[in-house]
Design a protein around this motif. Structure first.
Motif, PDB file in Angstrom:
ATOM      1  N   ALA A  44       0.848  -1.198   0.000  1.00  0.00           N
ATOM      2  CA  ALA A  44       0.000   0.000   0.000  1.00  0.00           C
ATOM      3  C   ALA A  44       0.882   1.247   0.000  1.00  0.00           C
ATOM      4  O   ALA A  44       2.037   1.208   0.421  1.00  0.00           O
TER       5      ALA A  44
ATOM      6  N   GLU B 231      -4.732   6.498   6.107  1.00  0.00           N
ATOM      7  CA  GLU B 231      -4.439   5.176   5.545  1.00  0.00           C
ATOM      8  C   GLU B 231      -3.664   4.295   6.519  1.00  0.00           C
ATOM      9  O   GLU B 231      -3.754   3.062   6.450  1.00  0.00           O
TER      10      GLU B 231
ATOM     11  N   GLU C  58      -6.082   2.339   8.264  1.00  0.00           N
ATOM     12  CA  GLU C  58      -6.616   1.335   7.350  1.00  0.00           C
ATOM     13  C   GLU C  58      -5.654   0.151   7.239  1.00  0.00           C
ATOM     14  O   GLU C  58      -6.089  -1.009   7.196  1.00  0.00           O
ATOM     15  N   TRP C  59      -4.356   0.421   7.206  1.00  0.00           N
ATOM     16  CA  TRP C  59      -3.370  -0.658   7.166  1.00  0.00           C
ATOM     17  C   TRP C  59      -3.451  -1.504   8.434  1.00  0.00           C
ATOM     18  O   TRP C  59      -3.320  -2.722   8.395  1.00  0.00           O
TER      19      TRP C  59
ATOM     20  N   ARG D 191      -5.998  -2.172  10.134  1.00  0.00           N
ATOM     21  CA  ARG D 191      -7.175  -3.044  10.054  1.00  0.00           C
ATOM     22  C   ARG D 191      -7.071  -4.049   8.912  1.00  0.00           C
ATOM     23  O   ARG D 191      -7.829  -5.009   8.865  1.00  0.00           O
ATOM     24  N   GLY D 192      -6.165  -3.798   7.981  1.00  0.00           N
ATOM     25  CA  GLY D 192      -6.035  -4.645   6.802  1.00  0.00           C
ATOM     26  C   GLY D 192      -4.777  -5.494   6.835  1.00  0.00           C
ATOM     27  O   GLY D 192      -4.718  -6.501   7.554  1.00  0.00           O
ATOM     28  N   PRO D 193      -3.738  -5.119   6.072  1.00  0.00           N
ATOM     29  CA  PRO D 193      -2.552  -5.980   5.961  1.00  0.00           C
ATOM     30  C   PRO D 193      -1.770  -6.165   7.256  1.00  0.00           C
ATOM     31  O   PRO D 193      -0.964  -7.086   7.359  1.00  0.00           O
TER      32      PRO D 193
ATOM     33  N   ALA E 277      -3.373  -6.447  10.278  1.00  0.00           N
ATOM     34  CA  ALA E 277      -4.362  -6.883  11.282  1.00  0.00           C
ATOM     35  C   ALA E 277      -3.809  -7.959  12.205  1.00  0.00           C
ATOM     36  O   ALA E 277      -4.228  -8.057  13.369  1.00  0.00           O
ATOM     37  N   HIS E 278      -2.858  -8.736  11.719  1.00  0.00           N
ATOM     38  CA  HIS E 278      -2.266  -9.780  12.576  1.00  0.00           C
ATOM     39  C   HIS E 278      -1.468  -9.169  13.719  1.00  0.00           C
ATOM     40  O   HIS E 278      -1.289  -9.793  14.768  1.00  0.00           O
TER      41      HIS E 278
ATOM     42  N   THR F  80      -2.329  -5.952  14.905  1.00  0.00           N
ATOM     43  CA  THR F  80      -3.291  -5.090  15.599  1.00  0.00           C
ATOM     44  C   THR F  80      -4.151  -5.852  16.584  1.00  0.00           C
ATOM     45  O   THR F  80      -4.439  -5.377  17.692  1.00  0.00           O
TER      46      THR F  80
END
Length: 226
Positions: A8, A95, A98-99, A101-103, A105-106, A108
């Motif tokens: 991203a 963003e 957003e990262w 929560r996305g890529p 997330a492991h 977070t």
């Protein structure tokens, strides 16, 4: 040799470009061509929270963290937070969350849903100003990790945080006995002098980037409001 995979890209308001990349099992956030942070060297950012909480005397402290990054400081703050404490994180790049929560997330986990914490998309300087002006409640600790240090600015607007005026604003935003903690990739004697000239009691610590006492040496300043 494992290739780096771009996951991203995000623009820093008033700054450069952030790129989230994966290198094998590791993730790195780049600023331009420079590595800003990564999962292989997170210990000093965790220590920013851990060592600050050791110095905070408030029973139920209210913390402000400048910069979410990859969440290392935030997660460490939640892990060590006394009962009744609160953590506010100011992140200027939407963003980045957003990262998380996305890529990422492991990494977070469930921390973004923790009721003790709040993520605000804002310039941390604005939140400091509000507390210093009495618009909002003051903090028991302010933790700054928005740059690579006072001499490693990510965006020009952050420069004010490290000036005499910026330090004074942070001091005014603290409750008595509160702590201003600033992370840096390297020592900065001029900034350390400005901190001491503010009238706060200053301690400078050197912390390794990895918990096995390896990796680069990073600097954290702790300034206590008398």
């Amino acid at each position: 040799m494992l290739p780096r995979e771009t996951l991203a890209i995000a623009e820093v308001p008033g700054g450069g470009t952030l790129t989230l990349v994966r290198h094998g099992r590791d993730h790195v956030v780049m600023l331009g061509r420079d590595e800003l942070m990564g999962t292989r060297m997170q210990f000093s950012e965790e220590q920013l929270a851990t060592l600050t909480l050791e110095r905070v005397t408030a029973a139920a402290p209210r913390l402000l963290i400048g910069g979410y990054g990859m969440g290392f400081t935030y997660r460490a703050a939640l892990a060590g937070l006394p009962e009744g404490g609160r953590v506010v994180v100011a992140e200027v790049v939407p963003e980045v969350i957003e990262w998380a929560r996305g890529p990422l997330a492991h990494l977070t986990g469930e921390t973004l849903a923790d009721p003790r914490g709040e993520i605000v998309i804002a310039d941390v300087a604005a939140l400091i100003d509000d507390a210093g002006d009495g618009t909002t409640s003051r903090y028991d600790a302010i933790l700054l990790d928005v740059d690579n240090g006072p001499d490693g600015i990510v965006r020009d607007a952050n420069d004010r945080l490290y000036t005499r005026t910026g330090i004074a604003r942070a001091r005014d935003a603290l409750n008595p006995g509160g702590v201003l903690a600033v992370w840096s990739a390297a020592p900065d004697p001029a900034f350390a002098r400005r901190l001491r000239d503010s009238g706060m009691a200053v301690e400078e610590r050197t912390v390794r980037a990895r918990p096995n006492n390896k990796g680069p040496r990073h600097t954290i300043w702790f300034a206590e409001k008398r």
